[in-house]
Design a protein around this motif. Structure first.
Motif, PDB file in Angstrom:
ATOM      1  N   LEU A 291      35.545  33.825  52.333  1.00 41.18           N
ATOM      2  CA  LEU A 291      35.864  34.950  53.206  1.00 41.18           C
ATOM      3  C   LEU A 291      34.701  35.925  53.189  1.00 41.18           C
ATOM      4  N   THR A 292      34.731  36.903  54.068  1.00 39.29           N
ATOM      5  CA  THR A 292      33.687  37.926  54.079  1.00 39.29           C
ATOM      6  C   THR A 292      33.765  38.760  52.802  1.00 39.29           C
ATOM      7  N   SER A 293      32.717  39.511  52.515  1.00 38.52           N
ATOM      8  CA  SER A 293      32.529  40.143  51.204  1.00 38.52           C
ATOM      9  C   SER A 293      33.731  40.942  50.704  1.00 38.52           C
ATOM     10  N   LEU A 294      34.247  41.891  51.493  1.00 40.81           N
ATOM     11  CA  LEU A 294      35.345  42.729  51.034  1.00 40.81           C
ATOM     12  C   LEU A 294      36.655  41.955  50.934  1.00 40.81           C
ATOM     13  N   ASP A 295      36.928  41.088  51.902  1.00 43.23           N
ATOM     14  CA  ASP A 295      38.133  40.257  51.822  1.00 43.23           C
ATOM     15  C   ASP A 295      38.052  39.307  50.632  1.00 43.23           C
ATOM     16  N   ASN A 296      36.844  38.837  50.354  1.00 40.80           N
ATOM     17  CA  ASN A 296      36.633  37.919  49.231  1.00 40.80           C
ATOM     18  C   ASN A 296      37.002  38.578  47.905  1.00 40.80           C
ATOM     19  N   ILE A 297      36.480  39.759  47.633  1.00 40.76           N
ATOM     20  CA  ILE A 297      36.786  40.433  46.365  1.00 40.76           C
ATOM     21  C   ILE A 297      38.248  40.884  46.338  1.00 40.76           C
ATOM     22  N   GLY A 298      38.810  41.200  47.513  1.00 38.25           N
ATOM     23  CA  GLY A 298      40.216  41.575  47.570  1.00 38.25           C
ATOM     24  C   GLY A 298      41.127  40.427  47.167  1.00 38.25           C
ATOM     25  N   THR A 300      40.243  37.701  45.556  1.00 35.33           N
ATOM     26  CA  THR A 300      39.910  37.337  44.170  1.00 35.33           C
ATOM     27  C   THR A 300      40.675  38.201  43.181  1.00 35.33           C
ATOM     28  N   THR A 301      40.706  39.505  43.426  1.00 32.09           N
ATOM     29  CA  THR A 301      41.414  40.428  42.530  1.00 32.09           C
ATOM     30  C   THR A 301      42.909  40.140  42.509  1.00 32.09           C
ATOM     31  N   LEU A 302      43.497  39.910  43.673  1.00 29.10           N
ATOM     32  CA  LEU A 302      44.937  39.629  43.751  1.00 29.10           C
ATOM     33  C   LEU A 302      45.290  38.330  43.025  1.00 29.10           C
ATOM     34  N   VAL A 303      44.475  37.297  43.234  1.00 29.20           N
ATOM     35  CA  VAL A 303      44.742  36.007  42.587  1.00 29.20           C
ATOM     36  C   VAL A 303      44.599  36.122  41.071  1.00 29.20           C
ATOM     37  N   LEU A 304      43.565  36.837  40.617  1.00 29.83           N
ATOM     38  CA  LEU A 304      43.369  37.006  39.179  1.00 29.83           C
ATOM     39  C   LEU A 304      44.528  37.762  38.540  1.00 29.83           C
ATOM     40  N   MET A 305      45.072  38.750  39.235  1.00 26.18           N
ATOM     41  CA  MET A 305      46.212  39.494  38.697  1.00 26.18           C
ATOM     42  C   MET A 305      47.467  38.623  38.620  1.00 26.18           C
ATOM     43  N   LEU A 306      47.536  37.592  39.461  1.00 30.78           N
ATOM     44  CA  LEU A 306      48.686  36.686  39.436  1.00 30.78           C
ATOM     45  C   LEU A 306      48.572  35.640  38.334  1.00 30.78           C
ATOM     46  N   ILE A 307      47.380  35.071  38.168  1.00 31.91           N
ATOM     47  CA  ILE A 307      47.233  33.999  37.174  1.00 31.91           C
ATOM     48  C   ILE A 307      46.928  34.543  35.783  1.00 31.91           C
ATOM     49  N   SER A 308      46.377  35.749  35.709  1.00 35.24           N
ATOM     50  CA  SER A 308      46.098  36.379  34.417  1.00 35.24           C
ATOM     51  C   SER A 308      46.481  37.853  34.520  1.00 35.24           C
ATOM     52  N   LEU A 319      35.426  46.010  34.286  1.00 34.92           N
ATOM     53  CA  LEU A 319      34.008  46.130  34.616  1.00 34.92           C
ATOM     54  C   LEU A 319      33.532  45.016  35.540  1.00 34.92           C
ATOM     55  N   THR A 320      33.970  43.774  35.268  1.00 31.08           N
ATOM     56  CA  THR A 320      33.485  42.669  36.104  1.00 31.08           C
ATOM     57  C   THR A 320      34.005  42.776  37.533  1.00 31.08           C
ATOM     58  N   LEU A 321      35.254  43.244  37.704  1.00 32.23           N
ATOM     59  CA  LEU A 321      35.789  43.414  39.054  1.00 32.23           C
ATOM     60  C   LEU A 321      35.172  44.638  39.745  1.00 32.23           C
ATOM     61  N   PHE A 322      34.923  45.684  38.973  1.00 28.63           N
ATOM     62  CA  PHE A 322      34.267  46.865  39.552  1.00 28.63           C
ATOM     63  C   PHE A 322      32.851  46.514  39.995  1.00 28.63           C
ATOM     64  N   TYR A 323      32.140  45.773  39.152  1.00 29.63           N
ATOM     65  CA  TYR A 323      30.785  45.320  39.505  1.00 29.63           C
ATOM     66  C   TYR A 323      30.815  44.509  40.801  1.00 29.63           C
ATOM     67  N   ALA A 324      31.751  43.559  40.891  1.00 31.08           N
ATOM     68  CA  ALA A 324      31.841  42.703  42.082  1.00 31.08           C
ATOM     69  C   ALA A 324      32.217  43.532  43.317  1.00 31.08           C
ATOM     70  N   PHE A 325      33.087  44.533  43.130  1.00 28.78           N
ATOM     71  CA  PHE A 325      33.490  45.385  44.254  1.00 28.78           C
ATOM     72  C   PHE A 325      32.300  46.191  44.780  1.00 28.78           C
ATOM     73  N   VAL A 326      31.496  46.744  43.872  1.00 30.80           N
ATOM     74  CA  VAL A 326      30.317  47.522  44.283  1.00 30.80           C
ATOM     75  C   VAL A 326      29.344  46.637  45.063  1.00 30.80           C
ATOM     76  N   ILE A 327      29.089  45.427  44.543  1.00 31.83           N
ATOM     77  CA  ILE A 327      28.188  44.500  45.231  1.00 31.83           C
ATOM     78  C   ILE A 327      28.740  44.142  46.608  1.00 31.83           C
ATOM     79  N   SER A 328      30.049  43.907  46.694  1.00 32.75           N
ATOM     80  CA  SER A 328      30.676  43.561  47.974  1.00 32.75           C
ATOM     81  C   SER A 328      30.577  44.717  48.964  1.00 32.75           C
ATOM     82  N   MET A 329      30.772  45.943  48.471  1.00 34.17           N
ATOM     83  CA  MET A 329      30.651  47.117  49.339  1.00 34.17           C
ATOM     84  C   MET A 329      29.235  47.252  49.881  1.00 34.17           C
ATOM     85  N   LEU A 330      28.235  47.010  49.013  1.00 35.80           N
ATOM     86  CA  LEU A 330      26.846  47.105  49.449  1.00 35.80           C
ATOM     87  C   LEU A 330      26.538  46.027  50.481  1.00 35.80           C
TER      88      LEU A 330
END
Length: 343
Positions: A291-298, A300-308, A319-330
């Protein structure tokens, strides 16, 4: 990418779910107020389909939270046997630490090694085994100093609510069963025995997500060499391995469609070989979700919260999700800027 039928972006839904997550797991009044204001904004914009989605996540988070409370309260008062998880073994001088299981509960275990022979045994142990012991079953220590480490909170994020301090091991029973924990441990031990330090630390860290106690002692050297970021929260090695894996299969004549299918089980296998590291899981999901950058991290975050579900209760997960979110925003901002320049 906007989902026009439901009239809201995935990243806004993820934002609300994350706020809901922290309101349930770590009750905080300012966050609750922010969540309520955000819900009112969603209703004002007529994002009505968000409400049932949020209710589903709320029920899921409340269930996980109640199960955690129940598991914490239903811990045994004593224990005499433990099944060692081989790929969690750490030997630091004469201190042995590992995680173990018994009766569907996980425990953090510590022992003081009595001899060099015993130390070598655990350093080279790459099989499942069950230990019989005498020792103390204790509640992990809470944070005692301001900004100090909260061992109890950290272990609880891994579903560990008690720690064991072994006084004496009375029997070691080697098990013949084989699993991915054993495979990962065999790979770690083989690497440590066949490569000199610090190369073995590089390899176990990058390939298997295993950082020995020696790594902490060498971290200043790695920082001076400019390679400490390779072992950090970026999961950047995932892109390297996945890209090479794809190139090899394409060179073998597989079509891109088949490579995409084979990439999924390879990613699952690699995730287990790295000990289900938070940063690796995040990077693998981002690599496989097209998916596109912002949808991708979105997503990813939802799936990770479901499986872990406890991933955001750890500093590493945040930190790893915040880092990925900043990169996706840029990436999103630069792509929009390039689009404007083309116009």
């Amino acid at each position: 990418m906007r989902f026009l039928l439901i009239k809201f972006t995935l990243i806004f839904l993820t934002y609300l779910v994350v706020l809901l997550y922290f309101c349930i797991f770590t009750y905080n009044l300012p966050l609750l107020i922010l969540f309520i204001c955000s819900i009112l904004l969603a209703l004002f914009r007529k994002y009505y389909l968000m409400i049932p989605i949020l209710i589903v996540f709320a029920v899921f988070f409340l269930l996980i939270n109640s199960l955690s409370i129940r598991d914490n309260e239903n811990q045994p008062k004593n224990l005499s046997k433990i099944e060692l998880i081989p790929d969690t073994i750490q030997v630091n001088g004469d201190l042995l630490s590992f995680q173990g299981r018994m009766n569907r509960q996980k425990y953090q275990v510590y022992d003081t090694l009595k001899s060099l022979k015993e130390k070598e045994f655990y350093q080279n142990l790459s099989q499942n085994c069950q230990l019989s012991f005498t020792g103390n079953l204790e509640i992990p220590e809470i944070q005692r100093n301001f900004n100090g480490f909260d061992d109890q909170k950290y272990l609880a994020s891994q579903n560990i609510y008690r720690q064991i301090t072994i006084q004496q091991i009375t029997n070691v029973e080697i098990k013949k069963n084989f699993d991915l924990h054993t495979l990962r441990r065999k790979a770690i031990v083989w690497t440590q025995n066949h490569f000199p330090k610090p190369m073995s630390d590089y390899m176990t860290g990058l390939l298997f997500g295993f950082l020995s106690k020696d790594f902490n002692q060498m971290s200043d050297i790695y920082s001076s060499l400019g390679i400490i970021h390779l072992f950090a929260l970026s999961g950047m090695q995932v892109n390297f391995f996945i890209d090479w894996f794809r190139k090899i299969l394409l060179r073998m004549g597989l079509t891109r469609e088949r490579v995409n299918l084979v990439q999924i089980p390879f990613s699952i296998f690699y995730a287990f070989m790295t000990g289900l590291s938070v940063s690796v899981l995040r990077a693998l999901f981002q690599k496989n979700i097209r998916l596109t950058s912002l949808d991708n991290i979105g997503v990813t975050t939802l799936v990770l919260m479901l499986i872990s579900p406890k991933i955001l209760l750890t500093t590493g997960g945040q930190l790893t999700l915040f880092y990925a979110f900043v990169i996706s925003m840029l990436n999103h901002s630069f792509s929009n800027l390039n689009g404007l320049k083309k116009c």
